[in-house]
Write an enzyme that holds these catalytic residues in place. Sequence first.
Site, short mmCIF file in Angstrom:
data_model
loop_
_atom_site.label_atom_id
_atom_site.label_comp_id
_atom_site.label_asym_id
_atom_site.label_seq_id
_atom_site.Cartn_x
_atom_site.Cartn_y
_atom_site.Cartn_z
N ASP A 281 1.00 -1.35 -0.07
CA ASP A 281 0.30 -0.17 0.16
C ASP A 281 0.89 1.15 0.08
OD1 ASP A 281 -2.19 1.53 -0.09
OD2 ASP A 281 -3.31 0.60 1.46
C1 NOJ Z 1 -4.12 3.69 0.25
C2 NOJ Z 1 -5.31 2.81 0.28
O1 NOJ Z 1 -5.26 2.08 1.49
C3 NOJ Z 1 -5.30 1.92 -0.88
O2 NOJ Z 1 -6.70 1.25 -0.71
C4 NOJ Z 1 -5.38 2.68 -2.12
O3 NOJ Z 1 -5.29 1.53 -3.02
C5 NOJ Z 1 -3.94 3.23 -2.26
N1 NOJ Z 1 -3.78 4.18 -1.00
C6 NOJ Z 1 -3.65 3.93 -3.52
O4 NOJ Z 1 -4.12 5.21 -3.74
#
Ligand code: NOJ
Length: 747
Positions: A281
């Site tokens: 993430d």
């Molecule tokens: C953080 C989030 O937790 C995740 O779900 C998302 O896909 C990513 N950022 C990318 O934006």
Amino acid sequence: MKNRIAFLFIFFQMFTYHAFCQTDAVENKINALIEKMTLEEKIGQACLKGTSSRSKGLSDELKEQVRKGLVGAILNLTDTALVLQIQKIAVEESPNHIPLLFGRDVIHGYKTIFPIPLGLSATWNAAIAEQTSAVAAHESYARCINWTFAPMVDVCRDARWGRIAESPGEDPYLASVLTKAYIKGYQGEDLSAPGNILACTKHFAAYGAVEGGRDYNTVNISESLLRNVYLPPFKAAVEAGSATFMTSFNDVNGVPASGNSFLLKDVLREEWKYDGFVVSDWNSVTEMITHGYCADEKEVALKAATAGMDMEMTSQSYAHQLKVLIQEKKITEEQLNEIVRHILRIKFRAGVFENPYFKEKDSFKILDPASLELAKTSAVKSFVLLKNEKQILPLSTNKTVAVIGPLAHAHKEQLGTWIFDGDKTNSITPLTALLQTYATANVKYAAGLKYSRDESEEGFKEALAAAKKSEVILFFAGEEAILSGEAHSRADISLPGVQEKLIQALAKAGKPIILVIMAGRPITIDRILPNVAAVVMAWHPGTMAGPALADVLTGKENFSGRLTVTWPKTVGQIPIYYNHTNTGRPADSTSFVGIKDIPVEAWQSSLGNNSHYLDAGFTPRYTFGYGMSYTSFSYGDILLKKNTLDQSDSLKVTVTITNTGARTGTETVQLYIQDVSASIVRPVRELKAFTQVELKAGESREIQLSVPVAELGFYTNEGKYVVEPGTFNLWVAPDAASGAKQVFTVK
Ligand code: NOJ
């Protein structure tokens, strides 16, 4: 006959041989590429670079990095011209001509916004999940996105957690069914066909179990709970061929997910045989320092790479440290090759080498009428009717209605969380739709509150005046989109601002109030429940919220949505979920003593009480699976084909469902089991199958449900899956709290 079998056998062998040769050919191509790549280029494939969605151009630095082969994928680049420009650099100028992937959070639609995933789950409809994600894929592809960070499949038992809005609800079985459907929708039958995009199943794992529902929080969990409740949708995602997986922000039993070799290696690769790639993430890799799991960036890269984390999102520990770690022999080059293999395999599977420039993209239409129709249908099917006193609903279109509330005409808010590319100018609000359904003079609109958190009572007077002039009040309450989603957990999940106060003031007008809630989570409404005649949970329904709501409220369409999360009376009951274990002292209504029933100076005793709250009891406001309809259904006798089953059998159940009401409706028939006595305690009920049946007034149909005995088992605390012989209870019911109990035995 013999010849036919021989022919089929030869055909099957040729088919498997062909598939084997194809796989082999791809693996050969991957290995040949890896042979030619420098260390830097290999590390580059493992780098996912973030750009700002609002960037107007490409930085020279990014172009240079792509030119040198130091980037594997880019996220948030949404200008198609820029995508094609940077892809051209990757394909034509980088040393090995490896195309980039372009990722984006397309969570419940790209431009055509569908209900939030929690709403979509309330449809209990895999076809809807598949169709909506297929539209999202096609619209994304048209805008040069070939990788979505969806589906989010985190089972969640805590409505305080903002991300429950993105989740498939609290049940692992339903979540698994929906997960497979979403992936099929995004990836299609052939991932490389134009219009299909890579899915990314997230967040691996147990993110939905964050302590206290506070985002990013710690997760302390037994292996059996992890495997029985939180992992099933991820396993389903592997079975459905999810091209990629994303790690979660949380730690699991002290080890952050992005550096968790138990999850990434033992479970995902070894047990489930997953061969796609895992992306972290956003900065979750370097956040392992903040977690207190790594001292510095070097240790971060070492732990993440060793654990099996392939591609790093935005932070740069791999770019900065992997080469040194290889030189110091802390990581072998073969380990890095394996990472690159996972990534290139997906690039080949997605066909980006043959189709780097999104061919035929213009044939996929944005906001196509058929897509908008699907947005409306999916919204209709997601609405859950929770209360309907004296059958106040459906409303006649001859009535005069007061349209009140902060969500009645809130173009942006009805779209919900995570709609980067959704455009509020496309939204049709309830007010707009009601003005098209009712004669203009019969609709009196006064929002009363400007937005959901508004604390000003300035607009109350006007709202009250509108109410007085009308026969019915339609109150559109809820949360603004920003109050759920990532990092938007709430400790109090009642209606924000002074919405309750306004409802209580309106109740004095003596007109029936229909409460329509648009929110990213269940909302506690006990304080105002006596003031309202009907309650509709609409979630955040998306672009077509208005027309969908107008149709169900006026009875053009029927309600069929069912809750996929248990709805608490008060926030203090959380976590509250239907598939809990029993305790040695389960609560029941005969022995329950409430706070008001306790005598003053009562003698110290447990008062006959069991597992419950003195002030909130032990039942939720609305149970999992619950939802009303404009018609009614009855269940006939539940017939089991066999009452004693072998391990290789399937549980087969037949029941006749009758529409006992006056109009067509859809019933969601739910099959629950309970393993009565096992080596570890098992839930009081577990959903194992369901089906939907549409019946005309008076119509009956025999429904068959079947569950392989192999699916009646559970994981032990040692991580072993077992189906233990013994007695099981069974219910076939409209929700998790009703139905007549049957018994069967597994040998
Ligand atoms: C953080 C989030 O937790 C995740 O779900 C998302 O896909 C990513 N950022 C990318 O934006």
